[in-house]
Structure formats: structure tokens, C-alpha cells
Scaffold this motif. Structure first.
Motif, short mmCIF file in Angstrom:
data_model
loop_
_atom_site.label_atom_id
_atom_site.label_comp_id
_atom_site.label_asym_id
_atom_site.label_seq_id
_atom_site.Cartn_x
_atom_site.Cartn_y
_atom_site.Cartn_z
N LYS A 286 98.84 2.72 39.72
CA LYS A 286 97.71 2.61 38.78
C LYS A 286 96.64 3.66 39.10
O LYS A 286 96.46 4.05 40.26
N ALA A 287 95.91 4.06 38.05
CA ALA A 287 94.92 5.12 38.23
C ALA A 287 93.65 4.59 38.89
O ALA A 287 92.99 5.29 39.65
N VAL A 288 93.29 3.34 38.59
CA VAL A 288 92.05 2.79 39.16
C VAL A 288 92.43 1.55 39.98
O VAL A 288 92.99 0.59 39.44
N SER A 289 92.12 1.56 41.26
CA SER A 289 92.46 0.40 42.11
C SER A 289 91.61 -0.79 41.68
O SER A 289 90.56 -0.63 41.05
N SER A 290 92.05 -2.00 42.06
CA SER A 290 91.26 -3.18 41.68
C SER A 290 89.89 -3.10 42.35
O SER A 290 88.88 -3.46 41.76
N ARG A 291 89.88 -2.59 43.57
CA ARG A 291 88.61 -2.47 44.31
C ARG A 291 87.61 -1.62 43.52
O ARG A 291 86.48 -2.03 43.27
N ASN A 292 88.07 -0.43 43.09
CA ASN A 292 87.15 0.46 42.35
C ASN A 292 86.86 -0.08 40.96
O ASN A 292 85.75 0.04 40.46
N GLY A 293 87.90 -0.67 40.35
CA GLY A 293 87.73 -1.20 39.00
C GLY A 293 86.66 -2.28 38.95
O GLY A 293 85.79 -2.30 38.08
N ALA B 76 95.79 -21.95 28.04
CA ALA B 76 94.63 -21.48 27.25
C ALA B 76 93.54 -20.96 28.19
O ALA B 76 92.88 -19.94 27.91
N CYS B 77 93.36 -21.62 29.34
CA CYS B 77 92.37 -21.15 30.33
C CYS B 77 92.81 -19.81 30.93
O CYS B 77 91.99 -18.90 31.10
N MET B 78 94.10 -19.71 31.23
CA MET B 78 94.63 -18.46 31.79
C MET B 78 94.37 -17.30 30.85
O MET B 78 93.96 -16.21 31.26
N ARG B 79 94.65 -17.55 29.58
CA ARG B 79 94.49 -16.48 28.59
C ARG B 79 93.02 -16.05 28.50
O ARG B 79 92.71 -14.87 28.52
N ALA B 80 92.13 -17.05 28.47
CA ALA B 80 90.70 -16.72 28.41
C ALA B 80 90.30 -15.94 29.67
O ALA B 80 89.55 -14.96 29.60
N SER B 81 90.85 -16.34 30.82
CA SER B 81 90.44 -15.72 32.08
C SER B 81 90.82 -14.23 32.12
O SER B 81 89.98 -13.37 32.40
N TYR B 82 92.08 -13.92 31.82
CA TYR B 82 92.45 -12.50 31.95
C TYR B 82 91.82 -11.66 30.85
O TYR B 82 91.45 -10.51 31.08
N LEU B 83 91.68 -12.25 29.63
CA LEU B 83 91.09 -11.45 28.55
C LEU B 83 89.61 -11.16 28.82
O LEU B 83 89.13 -10.06 28.58
N ARG B 84 88.91 -12.15 29.37
CA ARG B 84 87.48 -11.94 29.66
C ARG B 84 87.31 -10.99 30.83
O ARG B 84 86.40 -10.16 30.85
N MET B 85 88.19 -11.12 31.82
CA MET B 85 88.14 -10.19 32.95
C MET B 85 88.37 -8.76 32.47
O MET B 85 87.60 -7.85 32.77
N HIS B 86 89.42 -8.57 31.68
CA HIS B 86 89.72 -7.22 31.18
C HIS B 86 88.65 -6.75 30.20
O HIS B 86 88.32 -5.57 30.16
N MET C 61 86.82 -3.28 30.49
CA MET C 61 86.90 -2.26 29.42
C MET C 61 85.51 -1.82 28.97
O MET C 61 85.34 -0.72 28.46
N ALA C 62 84.53 -2.73 29.15
CA ALA C 62 83.17 -2.40 28.69
C ALA C 62 82.35 -1.68 29.77
O ALA C 62 81.17 -1.44 29.60
N ALA C 63 83.01 -1.33 30.90
CA ALA C 63 82.27 -0.64 31.98
C ALA C 63 81.82 0.74 31.48
O ALA C 63 82.38 1.29 30.52
N GLY C 64 80.83 1.30 32.16
CA GLY C 64 80.27 2.61 31.78
C GLY C 64 81.36 3.64 31.60
O GLY C 64 81.39 4.39 30.62
N SER C 65 82.27 3.68 32.57
CA SER C 65 83.45 4.52 32.41
C SER C 65 84.59 3.51 32.22
O SER C 65 85.00 2.85 33.17
N PRO C 66 85.05 3.34 30.96
CA PRO C 66 85.92 2.19 30.65
C PRO C 66 87.18 2.13 31.50
O PRO C 66 87.82 3.14 31.77
N ILE C 67 87.52 0.93 31.94
CA ILE C 67 88.72 0.74 32.74
C ILE C 67 89.74 0.02 31.87
O ILE C 67 89.58 -1.16 31.56
N ILE C 68 90.75 0.76 31.48
CA ILE C 68 91.77 0.18 30.59
C ILE C 68 93.11 0.21 31.32
O ILE C 68 93.72 1.26 31.46
N TYR C 69 93.50 -0.95 31.82
CA TYR C 69 94.76 -1.04 32.56
C TYR C 69 95.95 -1.18 31.62
O TYR C 69 97.08 -1.03 32.03
#
Ligand code: PMV
Length: 359
Positions: free
Chosen positions: A198-205, A244-254, A258-266
Motif C-alpha cells: 500500500k502507498a500510505v501506511s495505516s500509521r501515516n494514514g 450493519a455496525c461493521m458496514r457503518a464502521s469501515y465506511l465512516r473510517m474510510h 478520504m476527507a483528509a487534506g491530502s485524501p487517503i483513498i485505499y
């Protein structure tokens, strides 16, 4: 059979978060800002040989791959020494039977193994091979290993346990929520859409998300309620609600990433194709739920009784996609489990293990 008391072999499995950790508490070292609920993945294995006296090398290799990468174990031991005393400098050799650094949480099983090995040496100045196994049944030992693993990688704190695990917001170590047998008909398939690093590690992401995403605060706020709902659904083995909770969790996390200053799109186009398949399968009446981590792979969860139909339908749907786009999908099947192992290898086993690293 002669035991080499200066080396240990540790086998661990990665921890897949159903409810995500994403973000750290400020002014603390690797303490999670969200509660995560996870499952340790049976069949995906990291095997690590730790040699007590070395120079701080960590060599990582994937199965079937001739090349290996050298990392610095001394850095990790140095950080641990700020919190716990590690009075020696080992070398470690580690093999993953699944792609490394491609979003399958290899750092979780990797650091869990290192922490278990380091702690085994530190607590028993001369390893008593016969006693090693019992370490893994001692609550205190596992909590300590979990704490050391967390310092390497937060998700690793969960991977020292088999089955289902919980890492609370603000906690130093994870705990086992339930053994795999609690929900043993649960099944997981990892759809590998790319094995590129991956281009951006979880730590940096997550750092970028914390620092620059306007949605980070909302994610943290919402994650609390979500983890409570998920825990209740888990307790009742209610896959519809947990899913349904799992889906909300990963979508909200991503979403926050994605909304970061320099977007992180995995996500890759193929990831999205699998997400749409999961949605289509639910419309067909199957209880199948997806999640994604800091990488493009998609993990699907469902119960055993529906596995065959789900996989047949999924493959058919993805074939249609493949015809148009040349996408390539590999499937890795798993289930709850992943009990860690810790033992002294005999000389022959140690040599055979080390030989796989020789080119
Ligand atoms: O512990 P890390 O640094 O590998 O981060 C893990 C982050 C996620 O995989 C996205 C979520 C999780 O809880 O495992």
C-alpha cells in the motif's frame, strides 16, 4: 531431541477489525481513540523465529517468495525500553503465508509474535521450554504481551488472542471477548484485489486523518455508540445487526480518511466492485457483510450455511466484472481462530526455518 534454549518459534494470526480502530489519543503512545472489536483469522499465519542474542535484525519474507526484506527490530526494542525493560537484543526471522503490507493486517500478527517472543525471553531469563506453552494460558502474560504488541502496532494488541477480541478506547492492552467456539459457524473470505504494497501506511494514514480531516471528530464521536451497538449484537450473535455496525464502521473510517487534506483513498476500482457485489448479495437475501482496512482488499463475513451459495454468486458477479475490466480476484478463506503458539524449536526445525531465508 535437543532444545535450543536461545531461540523460540512463535506462530500468530492477523486480527481483522469488525469495528475499527482509527486514530490515537493525543499525548500518549499508540493508545487507540476508538474501541475496536475484532476476530483473529484462522489459517493466516505468521511464523517467527526469535534468536535471543543478535543485533536487532528483523527479516520478513512471504511464503513462495525468494526475496526477503530486512527491517530494524532494534527500533522497536528501543521504544519498548521506554516502557518495559528488555535486557537483550534479539534477531527475528518471520514468514507470512499471506501478502505482507497489502491490507491484511500483517503488522498485527507480526508485532504480536515479536511481543510474545520478547516477553518469553524477558520473563524467563533461561527459557524453560516445558513452561513456554503455559505462558499462553496465563492472563497476566497475555495482557503484558498485548501491551508490548500495541506499542508496535495497535491492532497487534488484539492478535495475541485467538477468537474474538476487544480493544477499548484508551486501553493499554486488548482482551479476549470470546473464544472462536462462541461463534464458530462464522466465516470470512478475504477478496484480494491487489498484492501491491500500500502507498500510505495505516500509521501515516490515520495521522493525516487526525490532523487534517474535518470529519475526524465526528468519526470519533460516532464510533463510541457504534461500538456499543456492535458489542450488543455480538453478544446475541446477531449477524444482521453486527453487519450493519461493521458496514457503518469501515465506511465512516474510510470517509474520514478520504476527507483528509491530502485524501487517503485505499480503494481500487476492484474493491468497489466487491462492495457492490456484497450489496447485491444482501438484496438477494444473503446475510453477508463487508469490511475494509488500510488497503484495497475486501473482507466478507457470513455464516457457514450460506457460504457455498454466496461464493458461487460472488464469483459469477465478479466474472462479469473481470470480462470488462481485466480485474483479478483471489480468495482466501478463513474463520475465527488463530490460537498463538510459542515453543522451543529443535535444531533441525530451526535450521530448516532459517534455510528458507537463504537465497
Ligand atoms: O494497528 P495498525 O497501525 O496496523 O492500524 C490498524 C488499522 C485498521 O486495520 C484500519 C483498523 C483495525 O482496527 O485493525
Amino acid at each position: 531431541m535437543k532444545n535450543n534454549t536461545y531461540s523460540v518459534l512463535i506462530k500468530t494470526s492477523p486480527s481483522l477489525a469488525l469495528i475499527k480502530y482509527w486514530g490515537k489519543l493525543p499525548n500518549k503512545y499508540n493508545i487507540p481513540a476508538t474501541t475496536s472489536l475484532a476476530v483473529t483469522l484462522q489459517g493466516l499465519r505468521t511464523e517467527t523465529l526469535m534468536i535471543r542474542d543478535g543485533s536487532g535484525k528483523l527479516i520478513i519474507q512471504e511464503n513462495n517468495d525468494a526475496t526477503h526484506i530486512e527491517h530494524n527490530l532494534a527500533d522497536y526494542v528501543g521504544i519498548l525500553n521506554r516502557y518495559s525493560r528488555i535486557s537483550f537484543m534479539p534477531d527475528a526471522y518471520s514468514i507470512n503465508n499471506f501478502p505482507t503490507a497489502a491490507g491484511i493486517a500483517s503488522s498485527s500478527s507480526g508485532y504480536a509474535a515479536l511481543a510474545l517472543g520478547l516477553l518469553a525471553f524477558e520473563t524467563q531469563k533461561t527459557i524453560q521450554c516445558a513452561h513456554l506453552k503455559s505462558c499462553l494460558t496465563e492472563k497476566k502474560f497475555l495482557q503484558n504481551a498485548s501491551r508490548l504488541a500495541r506499542i508496535g502496532s495497535v491492532s497487534a494488541s488484539r492478535a495475541v488472542y485467538e477468537g474474538f477480541t476487544l480493544l477499548q478506547r484508551g486501553a493499554q492492552y486488548a482482551e479476549q471477548l470470546a473464544p472462536a467456539s462462541f461463534w464458530d459457524n462464522l466465516r470470512i473470505v478475504i477478496v484480494i484485489v491487489s498484492t501491491r504494497k500500500k502507498a500510505v501506511s495505516s500509521r501515516n494514514g490515520m495521522k493525516l486523518t487526525e490532523q487534517t480531516s474535518p470529519y475526524y471528530k465526528a468519526w470519533i464521536h460516532d464510533a463510541k455508540k457504534l461500538s456499543q451497538e456492535a458489542l450488543s449484537a455480538f453478544g446475541h450473535k446477531d449477524l444482521e445487526k453486527l453487519g450493519a455496525c461493521m458496514r457503518a464502521s469501515y465506511l465512516r473510517m474510510h470517509g474520514s480518511a478520504m476527507a483528509a487534506g491530502s485524501p487517503i483513498i485505499y480503494w481500487l476500482p476492484e474493491s468497489l466492485a466487491v462492495l457492490h457485489c456484497a450489496e447485491a448479495l444482501r438484496k438477494e437475501g444473503y446475510s453477508v457483510w463487508e469490511t475494509m482496512d488500510a488497503g484495497p482488499q475486501v473482507k466478507l463475513i457470513y455464516e457457514e450455511r450460506e457460504e457455498q451459495q454466496i461464493i458461487v454468486r460472488l464469483k459469477t458477479m465478479l466474472e462479469e466484472y473481470t470480462v470488462n475490466s481485466k480485474g483479478n480476484f483471489q480468495f482466501v478463506f478463513s474463520r475465527p481462530g488463530g490460537k498463538p503458539e510459542l515453543y522451543c524449536p529443535d535444531e533441525a526445525e530451526q535450521q530448516a526455518f532459517l534455510n528458507t531465508f537463504k537465497q
